[in-house]
Design an enzyme around this catalytic site. Structure first.
Site, PDB file in Angstrom:
ATOM      1  N   CYS A 125       0.854  -1.185   0.000  1.00 29.83           N
ATOM      2  CA  CYS A 125       0.000   0.000   0.000  1.00 29.83           C
ATOM      3  C   CYS A 125       0.892   1.237   0.000  1.00 29.83           C
ATOM      4  CB  CYS A 125      -0.866   0.009   1.257  1.00 29.83           C
ATOM      5  SG  CYS A 125      -1.822  -1.492   1.465  1.00 29.83           S
TER       6      CYS A 125
ATOM      7  N   ARG B 172       1.237   1.820  -6.004  1.00 27.65           N
ATOM      8  CA  ARG B 172       1.441   0.785  -4.972  1.00 27.65           C
ATOM      9  C   ARG B 172       0.137   0.119  -4.566  1.00 27.65           C
ATOM     10  NH1 ARG B 172       6.252   1.007  -2.080  1.00 27.65           N
ATOM     11  NH2 ARG B 172       5.227   0.053  -0.284  1.00 27.65           N
TER      12      ARG B 172
ATOM     13  N   TRP C 139      -3.761  -1.620  -1.319  1.00 34.58           N
ATOM     14  CA  TRP C 139      -3.759  -2.848  -2.108  1.00 34.58           C
ATOM     15  C   TRP C 139      -4.268  -3.923  -1.150  1.00 34.58           C
ATOM     16  CZ3 TRP C 139      -3.246  -4.000  -7.134  1.00 34.58           C
ATOM     17  CH2 TRP C 139      -3.112  -5.332  -7.485  1.00 34.58           C
TER      18      TRP C 139
ATOM     19  N   ASN D 247       0.637  -0.612   6.114  1.00 33.02           N
ATOM     20  CA  ASN D 247       1.099  -1.313   4.923  1.00 33.02           C
ATOM     21  C   ASN D 247       1.739  -2.595   5.423  1.00 33.02           C
ATOM     22  OD1 ASN D 247       2.082  -2.114   2.439  1.00 33.02           O
ATOM     23  ND2 ASN D 247       3.925  -0.874   2.581  1.00 33.02           N
ATOM     24  N   GLY D 248       1.250  -3.754   4.967  1.00 33.82           N
ATOM     25  CA  GLY D 248       1.852  -5.027   5.380  1.00 33.82           C
ATOM     26  C   GLY D 248       0.786  -6.020   5.813  1.00 33.82           C
TER      27      GLY D 248
ATOM     28  N   GLU E 274       8.464 -20.707 -19.233  1.00 34.86           N
ATOM     29  CA  GLU E 274       8.305 -19.345 -18.712  1.00 34.86           C
ATOM     30  C   GLU E 274       9.427 -18.446 -19.203  1.00 34.86           C
ATOM     31  OE1 GLU E 274       6.071 -17.677 -17.523  1.00 34.86           O
ATOM     32  OE2 GLU E 274       7.038 -15.954 -16.598  1.00 34.86           O
TER      33      GLU E 274
ATOM     34  N   LYS F  24       8.820 -15.037 -21.456  1.00 37.93           N
ATOM     35  CA  LYS F  24       9.366 -13.716 -21.085  1.00 37.93           C
ATOM     36  C   LYS F  24      10.120 -13.106 -22.259  1.00 37.93           C
ATOM     37  CE  LYS F  24       7.621 -12.754 -17.446  1.00 37.93           C
ATOM     38  NZ  LYS F  24       6.570 -13.621 -17.796  1.00 37.93           N
TER      39      LYS F  24
ATOM     40  N   GLU G  19       7.725 -12.088 -25.176  1.00 36.71           N
ATOM     41  CA  GLU G  19       6.829 -10.930 -24.959  1.00 36.71           C
ATOM     42  C   GLU G  19       7.606  -9.640 -24.723  1.00 36.71           C
ATOM     43  OE1 GLU G  19       4.282 -11.039 -21.501  1.00 36.71           O
ATOM     44  OE2 GLU G  19       5.691 -12.260 -20.395  1.00 36.71           O
TER      45      GLU G  19
ATOM     46  N   HIS H 257      13.331 -35.592 -30.575  1.00 34.70           N
ATOM     47  CA  HIS H 257      12.166 -35.989 -31.388  1.00 34.70           C
ATOM     48  C   HIS H 257      11.801 -34.910 -32.387  1.00 34.70           C
ATOM     49  CE1 HIS H 257      11.757 -39.470 -28.850  1.00 34.70           C
ATOM     50  NE2 HIS H 257      11.808 -38.686 -27.783  1.00 34.70           N
TER      51      HIS H 257
ATOM     52  N   LYS I 177      -1.976  -5.783 -19.622  1.00 31.68           N
ATOM     53  CA  LYS I 177      -1.700  -6.404 -18.324  1.00 31.68           C
ATOM     54  C   LYS I 177      -2.803  -7.395 -17.946  1.00 31.68           C
ATOM     55  CE  LYS I 177       0.486  -7.332 -14.640  1.00 31.68           C
ATOM     56  NZ  LYS I 177       1.633  -8.259 -14.789  1.00 31.68           N
TER      57      LYS I 177
HETATM   58  C1  AGP Z   1       2.917 -13.030 -18.541  1.00 33.53           C
HETATM   59  O1  AGP Z   1       4.113 -12.291 -18.434  1.00 33.53           O
HETATM   60  C2  AGP Z   1       1.826 -12.281 -19.277  1.00 33.53           C
HETATM   61  N1  AGP Z   1       1.630 -10.998 -18.758  1.00 33.53           N
HETATM   62  C3  AGP Z   1       0.557 -13.113 -19.444  1.00 33.53           C
HETATM   63  O2  AGP Z   1       0.925 -14.379 -19.942  1.00 33.53           O
HETATM   64  C4  AGP Z   1      -0.261 -13.344 -18.151  1.00 33.53           C
HETATM   65  O3  AGP Z   1       0.441 -14.204 -17.285  1.00 33.53           O
HETATM   66  C5  AGP Z   1      -1.595 -13.996 -18.544  1.00 33.53           C
HETATM   67  O4  AGP Z   1      -2.287 -13.086 -19.388  1.00 33.53           O
HETATM   68  C6  AGP Z   1      -2.480 -14.335 -17.337  1.00 33.53           C
HETATM   69  O5  AGP Z   1      -2.823 -13.168 -16.663  1.00 33.53           O
HETATM   70  P1  AGP Z   1      -3.510 -13.337 -15.211  1.00 33.53           P
HETATM   71  O6  AGP Z   1      -2.503 -14.006 -14.330  1.00 33.53           O
HETATM   72  O7  AGP Z   1      -3.827 -11.937 -14.770  1.00 33.53           O
HETATM   73  O8  AGP Z   1      -4.743 -14.174 -15.366  1.00 33.53           O
END
Ligand code: AGP
Length: 642
Positions: free
Chosen positions: A2, A27, A93, A119-120, A511, A515, A518, A534, A637
């Site tokens: 927060c 935050r 938050w 905050n915490g 993963e 990263k 994207e 394979h 996001k």
């Molecule tokens: C990951 O870096 C991306 N931003 C994306 O794959 C994300 O994880 C995915 O859209 C799921 O989002 P969520 O966790 O908010 O459901």
């Protein structure tokens, strides 16, 4: 996580506090509130939602009585909330208690004369609440913070009854008494209507800085709140209480012994300050991962060693009846679910499938009342995941959410939820959310195992204590990232990077590839290491970077040796091998062109560490390519469309 702000000086506090909250809104933005000491009164206002809702509720009052009053009025206007010169403010938050008006901070004592913001996470709040309710205190919120307001008021009353002189010192002494009873992570600010011209603060495992100005002082979660007023600051240490008045700063430890803060001069601009000096929110959020993991573990174990879920509309019997688990998620959250599969099946012996949420309902999965569907989502609003959980509910399955956003749609529609306490994740590329999702998945696996009698409380506690070692191990990994940054600059011109891993290293490889895709807009692909021969091994060209996630040699031995063989296979075909391995694993050294060690860790928990170099690698390659690291092209996001 927060945002908190405090001010004492000669100027009206409200405007300064609101400006500070605006700078801290990144935050947390579930709710906002203020408490201003005005002429022996406490004037408070708080609203759910963004800061704008609070400002709307304050209306013209926020400019003080001088502007809002009718100039022809005979008597001077009553002191309004905009006139007080000492006050505190909070932007939230949510961790405990949804984002509502009544859960918004500040929280007040019963007589409304003491206000606290926090905050915490107060880890022992349940016990303190029970104690206070037994004394007749009626709680008005669902938060862990409210108990601190009541404790502080009681401490002030006790000190006054004992004849202690009223004034700022009394407020500090009361705060020290309260802090000695709290466990967990907290930054607290408080004011008392009867003690004008003073704000007291305290911190443990959560940030608090002092701003030093001429005839005025500030307290805040970070310097961005007051950087436009002063660049002279004091950083507080662990377990310290700080009392500010217009012309003094007094710091003690929780016992009352004088203590020192660390003076420093801020050389950031306001925008950099929001990122705590990091170039990107992503780098800041990578650095926050030790604290995020620690916060997600806080308050999770009852005294009898039971895992405590946040909100559970499932009985233990419901969980004992589970005979199959489906994990549904997207992107990075899906990868955390893949790791969870190994842990849940290993600890509970229940079959566990992991499904892309966008595919789940279209394949007519076999679900019934004995199926537990775990929906993992940082935002809690991902439409693919939401539609998957709705489908699961229609099939009478029980749904448990893992989510980082309190009060969002996915937890609201689930039967139970375990919130990750990662704080707001601003960068589109998910980092600390991923690690805290892993922690939540481990806790749920352990909870299922314990409820079903497959693991005893001491066995669960043993794994939890291994998890509690992870924040320090993460800090060691983060402190050794310079070679990764150099490697990133070297690889920034590559046209592809491959990632391989086995067991829980396979989702880590996926993963790492995600990263890089994207952020660097580069072709990157993750493979199960055993799958290379394979087909995918044909992708290897001379110098192709291949990131190899190697399991601990102390784990399932055969796994380690097979991955070492896979490294030799790709290297024999010209690959440049970038090896992530456990400290002391010398067997990999002869086949590693670049070798990154992480601290030794139990096999199932290793992704908490092995993922971090891949996050840093992707971030730095993107930066070297001049991309917008926090907001990569074509992405959002939270993907709220199917
Ligand atoms: C990951 O870096 C991306 N931003 C994306 O794959 C994300 O994880 C995915 O859209 C799921 O989002 P969520 O966790 O908010 O459901």
């Amino acid at each position: 996580m927060c945002g908190i702000v405090g001010y004492v000086g000669a100027r009206p506090a409200l405007g300064i506090v609101l400006d500070g909250l605006r700078r801290l809104e990144y935050r947390g933005y579930d709710s906002a509130g203020v408490a201003i000491v005005c002429d022996d009164e406490l004037r408070t206002e708080k609203r759910a939602g963004k800061l704008a809702n609070l400002e709307k509720a304050l209306g013209d009052e926020r400019f003080g009585s001088t502007r809002a009053v009718d100039q022809a009025a005979a008597s001077p206007p009553a002191i309004g909330i905009g006139d007080g010169t000492a006050g505190i403010g909070h932007t939230r938050w949510a961790t405990h208690g949804g984002p509502t008006d009544r859960n918004a901070h500040p929280h007040l004592s019963r007589d409304g004369r003491v206000a606290i913001i926090h905050n915490g996470i107060i880890e022992n709040f349940a016990k303190l609440v029970a104690e206070l309710e037994a004394d007749g205190v009626e709680f008005v919120s669902d938060t862990d913070t409210e108990c601190v307001a009541h404790l502080l008021a009681a401490a002030l009353a006790d000190l006054r009854d004992a004849g202690e002189p009223d004034g700022p010192q009394l407020l500090a002494a009361a705060m020290r008494r309260v802090c000695q009873r709290l466990e967990g992570a907290f930054t607290l600010l408080a004011v008392d209507a009867g003690i004008p011209g003073a704000v007291v603060g305290a911190r443990r495992n959560s940030p608090l800085v002092v701003g030093r100005g001429p005839g005025e002082h500030y307290l805040a979660s970070d310097v961005s709140a007051f950087i436009e007023h002063t660049r002279d600051a004091v950083e507080l240490g662990q377990d310290q209480v700080v009392l500010i008045t217009a012309d003094s700063i007094e710091i003690t430890d929780f016992s009352g012994a004088p203590a020192l803060g660390r003076d420093f001069h801020i050389d950031w601009d306001a925008s950099a300050a929001e990122k705590s000096g990091y170039d990107y929110f992503m780098l800041k959020e990578i650095a926050e991962q030790p604290q995020a993991v620690a916060d997600t573990l806080l308050g999770r174990l009852t005294e009898s060693g039971e895992i405590m879920l946040d909100e559970v509309r499932l009985t233990d019997q419901d969980l004992r009846d589970v005979d199959k688990v489906f994990i549904v998620a997207c992107g990075t959250a899906y990868h955390s679910g893949m790791v969870a599969k190994y842990a849940i099946e290993h600890w509970t012996r229940i079959p566990c499938e992991v499904e892309l949420a966008s595919e789940f309902r279209y394949r007519d999965p076999v679900l019934d009342r004995s199926t537990l569907v775990v929906a993992i989502s940082q935002s809690g609003e991902t439409m693919d995941t939401l539609m998957a959980l709705r489908h699961a509910k229609e099939q009478k399955a029980r749904v448990l959410a893992i989510c980082n956003t309190n009060g969002s749609t996915i937890p609201r529609e689930s039967d139970a939820v375990l919130y990750t306490h990662g704080g707001p994740e601003i960068a589109v590329a998910s980092t600390k959310a991923f690690l805290t999702q892993l922690v939540a998945c481990y806790l749920i696996g352990l909870h299922l195992a314990q409820v079903r009698g497959i693991k005893y409380a001491d066995e669960v506690a043993a794994v939890v204590s291994q998890l509690q070692e992870m924040p320090d191990k993460l800090r060691r990994v983060l402190d050794a990232m310079e070679p990764v940054r150099e490697l990133a600059r070297d690889l920034s011109t590559a046209n592809q990077v491959l990632f391989i891993g086995r067991h829980v290293g396979y989702p880590v490889a996926l993963e790492g590839a995600l990263k890089l895709k994207e952020l660097a807009y580069m072709h990157a692909e993750g493979f199960a290491a055993g799958e290379l021969k394979h087909g995918p091994i044909a992708l290897i060209d001379l110098g192709t970077p291949v990131v190899c996630v190697v399991p601990s040699p102390a784990g399932r031995g055969m796994l380690h040796d097979k991955v070492v063989s896979n490294i030799q296979e790709v290297r024999a075909r010209g690959a440049r091998t970038v090896v992530i391995a456990e400290e002391g694993d010398l067997a990999v050294a002869p086949y590693a062109d670049d070798l990154i060690y992480v601290p030794r860790t139990p096999t199932l928990l290793a992704p908490l560490l092995t993922t971090v170099p891949l996050q840093v690698l992707a971030c730095e390659i993107a930066a070297a390519r001049g991309h917008d690291v926090d907001q990569p092209r074509n992405l959002a996001k939270s993907v709220t469309v199917e």
